[in-house]
Write an enzyme that holds these catalytic residues in place. Structure first.
Site, mmCIF file in Angstrom:
data_model
loop_
_atom_site.group_PDB
_atom_site.id
_atom_site.type_symbol
_atom_site.label_atom_id
_atom_site.label_comp_id
_atom_site.label_asym_id
_atom_site.label_seq_id
_atom_site.Cartn_x
_atom_site.Cartn_y
_atom_site.Cartn_z
ATOM 1 N N SER A 161 -90.354 29.591 -30.579
ATOM 2 C CA SER A 161 -90.325 28.778 -31.787
ATOM 3 C C SER A 161 -90.996 29.569 -32.919
ATOM 4 C CB SER A 161 -91.088 27.482 -31.462
ATOM 5 O OG SER A 161 -90.828 26.507 -32.389
ATOM 6 N N LEU A 162 -90.176 30.226 -33.743
ATOM 7 C CA LEU A 162 -90.697 31.171 -34.747
ATOM 8 C C LEU A 162 -91.131 30.445 -36.031
ATOM 9 C CD1 LEU A 162 -91.059 34.159 -35.699
ATOM 10 C CD2 LEU A 162 -88.647 34.103 -36.403
ATOM 11 N N ASN A 163 -90.186 29.903 -36.727
ATOM 12 C CA ASN A 163 -90.408 29.015 -37.885
ATOM 13 C C ASN A 163 -91.008 29.650 -39.139
ATOM 14 O OD1 ASN A 163 -89.436 26.871 -36.310
ATOM 15 N ND2 ASN A 163 -91.427 26.721 -35.334
ATOM 16 N N SER A 188 -88.666 26.728 -23.816
ATOM 17 C CA SER A 188 -88.994 26.876 -25.238
ATOM 18 C C SER A 188 -90.510 26.845 -25.404
ATOM 19 C CB SER A 188 -88.363 25.723 -26.011
ATOM 20 O OG SER A 188 -88.783 25.766 -27.343
ATOM 21 N N CYS A 233 -98.580 16.301 -27.322
ATOM 22 C CA CYS A 233 -98.748 17.760 -27.360
ATOM 23 C C CYS A 233 -99.996 18.083 -28.175
ATOM 24 C CB CYS A 233 -97.528 18.412 -27.990
ATOM 25 S SG CYS A 233 -97.624 20.210 -27.991
ATOM 26 N N CYS A 276 -82.451 18.037 -21.995
ATOM 27 C CA CYS A 276 -83.686 18.462 -22.664
ATOM 28 C C CYS A 276 -84.842 17.674 -22.024
ATOM 29 C CB CYS A 276 -83.560 18.163 -24.152
ATOM 30 S SG CYS A 276 -85.008 18.598 -25.087
ATOM 31 N N CYS A 283 -88.340 16.276 -31.786
ATOM 32 C CA CYS A 283 -88.818 16.046 -30.426
ATOM 33 C C CYS A 283 -89.992 15.076 -30.438
ATOM 34 C CB CYS A 283 -89.164 17.359 -29.712
ATOM 35 S SG CYS A 283 -90.548 18.229 -30.406
ATOM 36 N N GLU A 294 -89.816 11.207 -23.296
ATOM 37 C CA GLU A 294 -88.373 11.139 -23.512
ATOM 38 C C GLU A 294 -87.685 12.386 -22.966
ATOM 39 O OE1 GLU A 294 -87.463 11.124 -27.679
ATOM 40 O OE2 GLU A 294 -88.188 13.154 -27.928
ATOM 41 N N ASN A 310 -85.317 17.761 -39.564
ATOM 42 C CA ASN A 310 -84.817 16.405 -39.426
ATOM 43 C C ASN A 310 -85.825 15.448 -40.071
ATOM 44 O OD1 ASN A 310 -83.175 14.349 -38.546
ATOM 45 N ND2 ASN A 310 -84.012 14.313 -36.472
ATOM 46 N N CYS A 347 -93.542 18.339 -36.456
ATOM 47 C CA CYS A 347 -93.137 17.749 -35.174
ATOM 48 C C CYS A 347 -93.766 16.386 -34.925
ATOM 49 C CB CYS A 347 -93.514 18.723 -34.058
ATOM 50 S SG CYS A 347 -93.262 18.031 -32.428
ATOM 51 N N CYS A 407 -97.892 21.086 -34.298
ATOM 52 C CA CYS A 407 -97.028 21.738 -35.291
ATOM 53 C C CYS A 407 -96.736 20.711 -36.378
ATOM 54 C CB CYS A 407 -95.730 22.224 -34.645
ATOM 55 S SG CYS A 407 -96.021 23.369 -33.294
ATOM 56 N N GLY A 440 -94.114 18.305 -25.600
ATOM 57 C CA GLY A 440 -95.145 19.152 -24.993
ATOM 58 C C GLY A 440 -94.837 20.639 -25.035
ATOM 59 N N GLU A 441 -95.884 21.437 -24.825
ATOM 60 C CA GLU A 441 -95.753 22.886 -24.702
ATOM 61 C C GLU A 441 -95.733 23.191 -23.198
ATOM 62 O OE1 GLU A 441 -95.389 25.979 -26.330
ATOM 63 O OE2 GLU A 441 -95.504 26.553 -24.225
HETATM 64 S S1 SF4 Z 1 -92.974 21.602 -31.728
HETATM 65 FE FE1 SF4 Z 1 -93.338 21.724 -29.527
HETATM 66 S S2 SF4 Z 1 -95.300 22.854 -29.381
HETATM 67 FE FE2 SF4 Z 1 -95.174 22.135 -31.496
HETATM 68 S S3 SF4 Z 1 -96.265 20.141 -31.482
HETATM 69 FE FE3 SF4 Z 1 -94.062 19.736 -31.124
HETATM 70 S S4 SF4 Z 1 -93.895 19.628 -28.906
HETATM 71 FE FE4 SF4 Z 1 -95.829 20.684 -29.367
#
Ligand code: SF4
Length: 340
Positions: free
Chosen positions: A214-216, A191, A110, A103, A333, A90, A290, A117, A114, A159-160
């Site tokens: 991406s700190l979190n 990102s 991925c 985006c 995402c 997407e 979300n 996600c 995380c 994805g990363e």
């Molecule tokens: S937040 Fe980004 S790096 Fe983490 S699993 Fe989702 S897509 Fe991958």
């Protein structure tokens, strides 16, 4: 037949010359494909009919197939693509006050998993090719015909990006080149969940592209629980790098922080975050989680988000809370692809 979007300018020039086509035609082809965004070979009016036929025999110039579009109440449009092998990715088109943001995805699924996600839940399927990355930009441009204003690109979809380094690099070279799509690197943001060696390399290769981290979580133990990559890529090492290289960077680092109710959204977390980022020129994006049925986290209370944000403001940080569009984009995402 080759997919033309996976070729660099030099590769295309070499191939068409070997096929007996004049080498200056490569520049004309690039102009039609990327600057004019017209992929129908027969419409390339400054190229002769015999060359049209030769090119049509050798190259596939069709873009990724769009199979669904979904618009949210805040004006973000998610586009679902089906790739030639049946995999789906997407992209998102976000309409802002004075510009558009695209985006873009870099992988199918991925590997980083995380916990908050939807893409992470899908697991890793494969890297996108250079053409599969850059053609998302062309497809999104077609959604806003005639628009010639400012465009931002955020590499923040599925994805990363840094785990697909070589293909990302080739795609960005065409996206930013004057011969290609011609988007300024200053309008692009990468990102990342934080792969330190790759961040170093990327900042050398693309010093003007902005970095969003991406700190979190303000400490490694909690971050490890939310983002397993933190077990290998330690938060203090990454922050130390950002501090040590701050003077060489022309932009501020953006820290993204997905706020999750009862997990990382307390005032103590805000205090720790403030101390942690001291000395790094930065902006902080707060993204209230979300909700997603398959992920057992909850959206934070608006009051707690405000307390968190106000505290960081009071310490001198630039803080943006993304309740609407940003929330749909980052913390969800991969959601559209996962749903489909
Ligand atoms: S937040 Fe980004 S790096 Fe983490 S699993 Fe989702 S897509 Fe991958």
């Amino acid at each position: 037949m080759k997919w033309i979007f996976d070729l660099t300018f030099e590769q295309l020039k070499e191939e068409i010359t070997a096929a007996g086509i004049k080498k200056f035609t490569a520049a004309q082809i690039f102009q039609w494909l990327y600057e004019k965004n017209i992929q129908d070979i027969n419409a390339w009016s400054n190229i002769g009919k015999t060359t049209h036929a030769a090119l049509a025999k050798q190259y596939d110039t069709t873009l990724n197939k769009i199979i669904a579009k979904k618009e949210d109440h805040a004006g973000a449009k998610k586009i679902l693509f089906q790739l030639s092998d049946g995999n789906r990715i997407e992209s998102v088109l976000i309409s802002e006050k004075d510009h558009y943001t695209f985006c873009i995805s870099t992988q199918v699924g991925c590997a980083l998993n995380c916990r908050f996600c939807a893409t992470g839940r899908m697991g890793f399927k494969r890297n996108l090719s250079p053409g599969e990355i850059l053609s998302q930009v062309l497809c999104l441009q077609k959604e806003i015909p005639g628009y010639t204003g400012k465009l931002n690109i955020v590499l923040m979809g599925m994805g990363e990006p840094l785990l697909n380094y070589e293909n990302l690099k080739l795609a960005l070279e065409i996206i930013t080149s004057e011969k290609g799509i011609g988007i300024s690197p200053r309008n692009i943001t990468l990102s990342t969940a934080g792969i330190l060696e790759k961040i170093r390399r990327f900042e050398k290769d693309f010093p003007r592209v902005k970095i969003s981290f991406s700190l979190n979580a303000p400490e490694n133990v909690l971050r490890e629980a939310l983002m397993p990559i933190s077990r290998k890529e330690k938060l203090p090492d990454i922050l130390e790098y950002f501090k040590a290289t701050a003077a060489d960077r022309k932009h501020r680092i953006t820290f993204e922080y997905v706020l999750i109710k009862g997990v990382n959204d307390s005032l103590d977390h805000a205090r720790l975050t403030s101390n942690l980022l001291r000395g790094i020129p930065c902006k902080i994006n707060l993204i209230p989680f979300n909700p997603n049925g398959s992920i057992g986290f909850e959206t934070p209370d608006p009051g707690d988000v405000e307390i968190f944000s106000d505290y960081l403001h009071s310490k001198g940080y630039t803080v943006i809370t993304r309740w609407s569009k940003g929330r749909d984009i980052k913390s969800a995402c991969g959601q559209l692809a996962a749903e489909e």
